[in-house]
Design a protein around this motif. Structure first.
Motif, PDB file in Angstrom:
ATOM      1  N   GLN A 169       0.818  -1.215   0.000  1.00 38.73           N
ATOM      2  CA  GLN A 169       0.000   0.000   0.000  1.00 38.73           C
ATOM      3  C   GLN A 169       0.852   1.266   0.000  1.00 38.73           C
ATOM      4  OE1 GLN A 169      -2.190  -1.520   3.596  1.00 38.73           O
ATOM      5  NE2 GLN A 169      -3.803  -0.251   2.733  1.00 38.73           N
ATOM      6  N   GLY A 170       2.152   1.122   0.295  1.00 37.97           N
ATOM      7  CA  GLY A 170       2.996   2.317   0.410  1.00 37.97           C
ATOM      8  C   GLY A 170       4.366   2.045  -0.178  1.00 37.97           C
ATOM      9  N   ILE A 171       4.486   2.199  -1.510  1.00 34.36           N
ATOM     10  CA  ILE A 171       5.722   1.778  -2.186  1.00 34.36           C
ATOM     11  C   ILE A 171       6.924   2.646  -1.810  1.00 34.36           C
ATOM     12  CG2 ILE A 171       4.613   0.593  -4.126  1.00 34.36           C
ATOM     13  CD1 ILE A 171       5.115   3.172  -5.780  1.00 34.36           C
ATOM     14  N   PHE A 172       6.691   3.915  -1.512  1.00 32.01           N
ATOM     15  CA  PHE A 172       7.824   4.775  -1.143  1.00 32.01           C
ATOM     16  C   PHE A 172       8.348   4.403   0.243  1.00 32.01           C
ATOM     17  CE2 PHE A 172       5.872   7.132  -4.560  1.00 32.01           C
ATOM     18  CZ  PHE A 172       6.949   7.682  -5.237  1.00 32.01           C
ATOM     19  N   ASN A 173       7.442   4.156   1.172  1.00 33.92           N
ATOM     20  CA  ASN A 173       7.859   3.734   2.511  1.00 33.92           C
ATOM     21  C   ASN A 173       8.536   2.366   2.461  1.00 33.92           C
ATOM     22  OD1 ASN A 173       6.851   6.027   3.678  1.00 33.92           O
ATOM     23  ND2 ASN A 173       4.892   5.113   4.231  1.00 33.92           N
ATOM     24  N   LEU A 174       8.025   1.500   1.617  1.00 35.83           N
ATOM     25  CA  LEU A 174       8.641   0.181   1.477  1.00 35.83           C
ATOM     26  C   LEU A 174      10.063   0.332   0.936  1.00 35.83           C
ATOM     27  CD1 LEU A 174       8.702  -2.904   1.441  1.00 35.83           C
ATOM     28  CD2 LEU A 174       7.492  -2.847  -0.750  1.00 35.83           C
ATOM     29  N   ARG A 175      10.229   1.207  -0.066  1.00 38.94           N
ATOM     30  CA  ARG A 175      11.562   1.424  -0.630  1.00 38.94           C
ATOM     31  C   ARG A 175      12.543   1.853   0.468  1.00 38.94           C
ATOM     32  NH1 ARG A 175      12.834   6.263  -4.815  1.00 38.94           N
ATOM     33  NH2 ARG A 175      11.987   7.402  -3.044  1.00 38.94           N
ATOM     34  N   ARG A 176      12.092   2.758   1.326  1.00 43.04           N
ATOM     35  CA  ARG A 176      12.957   3.251   2.398  1.00 43.04           C
ATOM     36  C   ARG A 176      13.393   2.106   3.320  1.00 43.04           C
ATOM     37  NH1 ARG A 176      12.022   4.150   7.600  1.00 43.04           N
ATOM     38  NH2 ARG A 176      13.041   5.835   8.723  1.00 43.04           N
TER      39      ARG A 176
END
Lengths: 155, 708
Positions: free
Chosen positions: B329-336
């Motif tokens: 649901q949160g690809i940017f947070n996952l990337r981090r």
């Protein structure tokens, strides 16, 4: 390791080379690239991987390859005439009968088997026929309406 | 205060973080338009609704719109697709961006045609003036959109809408219903390997020994990957990976996880690490009129997401770069968090969203992405797909937190509430990635140098988390609401659809009925008596009409009940009337639901979300609880975690109250709490006694009857 298995899938005879205990699910998805049959639980309890084997809705995840040699397998991709949707699939679109749609293939397979043996099912017969299929998004009532619509009974 | 007014200084929706016009759309020479959004399709139909908004503001046929799947390399960062916020965040931003884009395109078209803008005739991107013509496709260029979105560009007034407000068929369903490859699970990249992960049977224990001798020699096995207590396998064929996973589960020895408390609700009440009074109102004069007091305690168990398809991810190292396809649901947070766990620079990681099975909150989607990346690191440059098995998902995905609640109230002699107190005990409702110094990903906690497990937290009010909807919308002269936060987590918890609102609304609305009974007033009359908010009153009155509340004929074992909430006290208004039959077991026969989401973008989409939410909440309320013993979670398959079946699903009738003049808010979570309360109230109505512990199983009903 591998043995050769002759399968009839969606009216076409095809060969898969795999160990005899390989489940039909992975042969369909990974060897034959028929991705419409879904992995849900691996133990035949959710219905996401249902296919028709000689006309009966059967969990592909629980069905070893050796047991289906020579039998007629129909997947969601083969429910309709070649290249066309099955009337059930058209009805599902008309009713927008899905949310995530991950359970849909197996439900279409169960519903197709029902309509094959009962052309005009009642609502409770549809529900009973779909009771082995789980849906988590709560699209049940839309799907029941779609099955009734496909059987020529206006919702 | 019930309405949120938009400040003139505040940027609309996600424009605050993503102000450039080029971040939102691109117009192509072939007559199509790419729309970029950071929000993701999780089965809720958001991409279809956003496409409607874009088509509307650009004045184009919806068929010209191409929704681009969110990608950290391409898309605006809109945080997490959660909280029923996508229409507010992404929809509001797209509305402004597309209105500005249209104004710029018209300006350029006018210049080309040497005409004034008001003399242009514009139809579906074709522009004509004085016998000459051009088009949006000819006028568009990268440079034209390389600027900040001007929010003063006139957006189309809702009365002129042609696309928004009309039912739109979902863009993704034709593929999914035909069985064509569309899900992440269906992606097959050249040379892709299949991976599985071996985890302890219970809890966060350490690997003591692994006897991998037999597994190593399995034909088709590519590698056994071990990093500390993280163990995974890579194989050429999927069934080989599963066989190796099963064999290694039997051949591994783990130390014992700390024992779990058995009465989780008593444990929560005795382990609060922090408490906050989140609302307090005092009027001593009114309080002194108290003539009677009531107290009741309610509980909610741990719930599982229980999506039909377990989580999946694909990871591929391309040189120094890692590409991950995820249903997060949160690809940017996952990337981090992936970069943190893998010791990589964030700009070397790209996360691309791909659609998966239904998502109802923070499930295993993020975790399995790190599993795939750790295995891909050892795959010699080949892509790796990891699919969690059913028991992986039940055991390792975060649960919706268990909650305990105690409510007290006082009535004056006329039966008005003069004092209201609400206390709640819960773990945090957000353990999502991107919010802590340590990655919120299971595998990171099992590595040779393990990262610390971050505790789930609560987001602050007004949206809140454990305390979401704990502040009643009713106008009580005295009130005190306390949120007891429990930091220590016997079971991993995080966000599940509606967070604390499900339990808080269940408790508040159950208690309102208990008070109405004590005051000998009809439950609907009792609510309206304490409620000034006009939109709230309107949904309650609408549902009473829809359900023919006043024409109810009493019958043995039958009951009806109402539940109401304004989601987060900020979003959609939703009132539900449930009709039940109780004979040891509760059968919900029908739900009537009235909803006000402000402007309705896709009526069919809103109804689908509300229907689905009500059915899922019915399943939670009647059947669901994660089973635990002292070692850990024991409900690892559908046999131990039953959900509502086709033959058990109630009829659901939904009435939308369209308010085109008001901002559109989300519908995805609005029905969860009110449905639970409506069922509980209907059961109490049918039985003449109340069950305050969820779920309302036959054991609980029989026990309640026997207690009486």
């Amino acid at each position: 390791m591998g043995e050769r298995f002759q399968l009839t899938v969606n009216g076409t005879s095809t060969e898969v080379e795999a160990s005899p205990d390989t489940s039909l699910l992975y042969a369909l998805r990974n060897d034959l690239a028929l991705k419409g049959t879904r992995f849900g639980c691996g133990s035949g309890q959710c219905g996401a991987c249902f296919v028709l084997i000689d006309g009966h809705p059967t969990p592909a995840c629980d069905t070893p390859l050796w047991s289906v040699a020579g039998k007629k397998i129909v997947t969601v991709e083969g429910l309709g005439p070649k290249g066309e949707l099955h009337p059930l699939q058209r009805a599902f679109l008309d009713e927008q009968a899905a949310q995530c749609a991950f359970c849909t293939s197996g439900i279409l397979v169960s519903a197709a088997a029902l309509l094959e043996r009962n052309h005009k099912p009642t609502e409770s017969e549809v529900r009973a026929a779909l009771d082995r299929n789980l849906c988590r998004c709560g699209s049940h009532n839309r799907m029941v309406r779609a099955v009734l619509r496909a059987s020529g009974q206006a919702s | 205060m019930n309405t949120v007014t938009e400040s003139k200084l505040k940027r609309a929706g996600s424009l605050a973080k993503n102000p450039r016009l080029s971040q939102w759309l691109s117009v192509h020479r072939d007559g199509t338009v790419s729309i970029f959004t950071g929000k993701v399709e999780i089965g809720q139909g958001i991409l279809t609704a956003l496409a409607q908004i874009a088509a509307e503001e650009l004045g184009l046929a919806p068929e010209r719109i191409r929704m681009v799947a969110a990608d950290t390399a391409l898309s605006p960062d809109e945080g997490v697709t959660s909280g029923s916020l996508s229409i507010q965040d992404s929809g509001a931003a797209l509305r402004r961006a597309c209105a500005h884009a249209r104004a710029l395109l018209l300006e350029r078209a006018a210049a080309r045609l040497n005409a004034s803008i008001r003399d242009l005739r514009v139809e579906d991107g074709a522009v004509q003036a004085a016998g000459r013509s051009t088009s949006f496709w000819e006028c568009a260029s990268d440079a034209l959109f390389d600027r900040e979105v001007d929010e003063t560009a006139a957006a189309r007034p809702p009365r002129d809408y042609r696309v928004v407000g009309k039912p739109a068929p979902r863009l993704d369903l034709p593929d999914k219903i035909a069985g064509r490859p569309r899900y992440l699970q269906d992606m097959a990249l050249p040379g892709m390997l299949f991976g599985r992960v071996v985890r302890p049977r219970y809890g966060f224990s350490k690997l003591v020994s692994l006897d991998d001798g037999k597994v190593k020699s399995m034909p088709g096995l590519v590698a056994i990957v071990r990093e500390g207590s993280f163990v995974g396998v890579l194989a050429e064929r999927e069934e080989t990976a599963i066989a190796a996973q099963n064999a290694l589960r039997k051949a591994s020895d783990w130390d014992a996880a700390p024992p779990l408390p058995q009465d989780i609700h008593a444990w929560l009440k005795s382990h609060a690490s922090d408490h906050r009074v989140i609302s307090e109102k005092t009027n001593l004069e009114v309080k002194s009129r108290a003539a009677s007091t009531l107290e009741a305690s309610y509980t909610k168990p741990y719930l599982s997401h229980a999506s039909i398809g377990p989580s999946c991810a694909i990871a591929h190292f391309q040189g120094e770069k890692l590409i991950v396809w995820s249903q997060s649901q949160g690809i940017f947070n996952l990337r981090r968090d992936l970069a943190l766990a893998l010791g990589m620079r964030e700009d070397k990681v790209v996360v691309r969203h791909a659609e998966g099975a239904g998502c109802y909150g923070h499930n295993g989607a993020d975790d399995v992405a790190l599993d795939a990346a750790l295995l891909a690191r050892r795959a010699g440059g080949r892509p790796v797909q990891v699919q969690w098995m059913r028991d992986d998902e039940f055991a390792w995905a975060p649960c919706g937190p268990a909650m305990a609640l105690t409510l007290r109230a006082a009535l004056d002699p006329q039966g008005n509430v003069v004092d209201w107190q609400h206390e709640l005990w819960s773990n945090g409702h957000s353990g999502r990635p991107g919010r802590s110094d340590s990655p919120a990903l299971v595998a990171a906690w099992h590595l040779a140098r393990p990262f610390e497990r971050p505790a789930a937290i609560n987001m602050p009010l007004p949206a809140g988390a454990a305390d979401r909807n704990a502040i009643p919308l009713y106008d009580f002269p005295n009130q005190r609401i306390i949120n007891y936060y429990v930091r220590e987590m016997p079971v991993r918890t995080s966000a599940l659809r509606s967070l604390g609102a499900y339990a808080n609304v269940f408790a508040i609305e159950s208690f309102m009925d208990e008070l109405a009974l004590a005051a000998r007033v009809d439950p609907i009359t009792f609510r309206l008596r304490h409620l000034k908010d006009l939109r709230a009153r309107a949904v309650i009155e609408a549902v009473a009409r829809l359900a023919k509340w006043e024409e109810w004929t009493p019958a043995e074992g039958r009951g009806h009940g109402i539940g109401f909430a304004k989601y987060k006290n900020l979003g959609a208004y939703c009132a539900v009337v449930a009709e039940v039959e109780v004979e040891n077991e509760v059968r919900v026969k029908r739900h009537f639901i009235a909803v006000d989401v402000g402007l309705v973008v896709n009526p069919n989409g809103v109804v689908n979300q509300i229907e689905g939410g009500a059915i899922q909440s019915t399943s939670w309320t009647l059947k669901e609880q994660v089973k635990l013993d002292e070692r850990g979670i024991t409900s690892l398959g559908w046999e131990d975690y039953p959900i509502l079946k086709f033959s058990e699903v109630p009829a659901v009738e939904v009435e939308l109250i369209d308010r085109p003049e008001l901002p559109a808010v989300g519908a995805g979570e609005a029905a969860q709490g009110p449905t639970a309360a409506a069922i509980a109230n209907a059961v109490a109505h049918a039985l003449g006694l109340r069950v305050r512990e969820l779920p309302l199983t036959s054991e609980r009903v029989i026990a309640a009857i026997e207690r009486q």
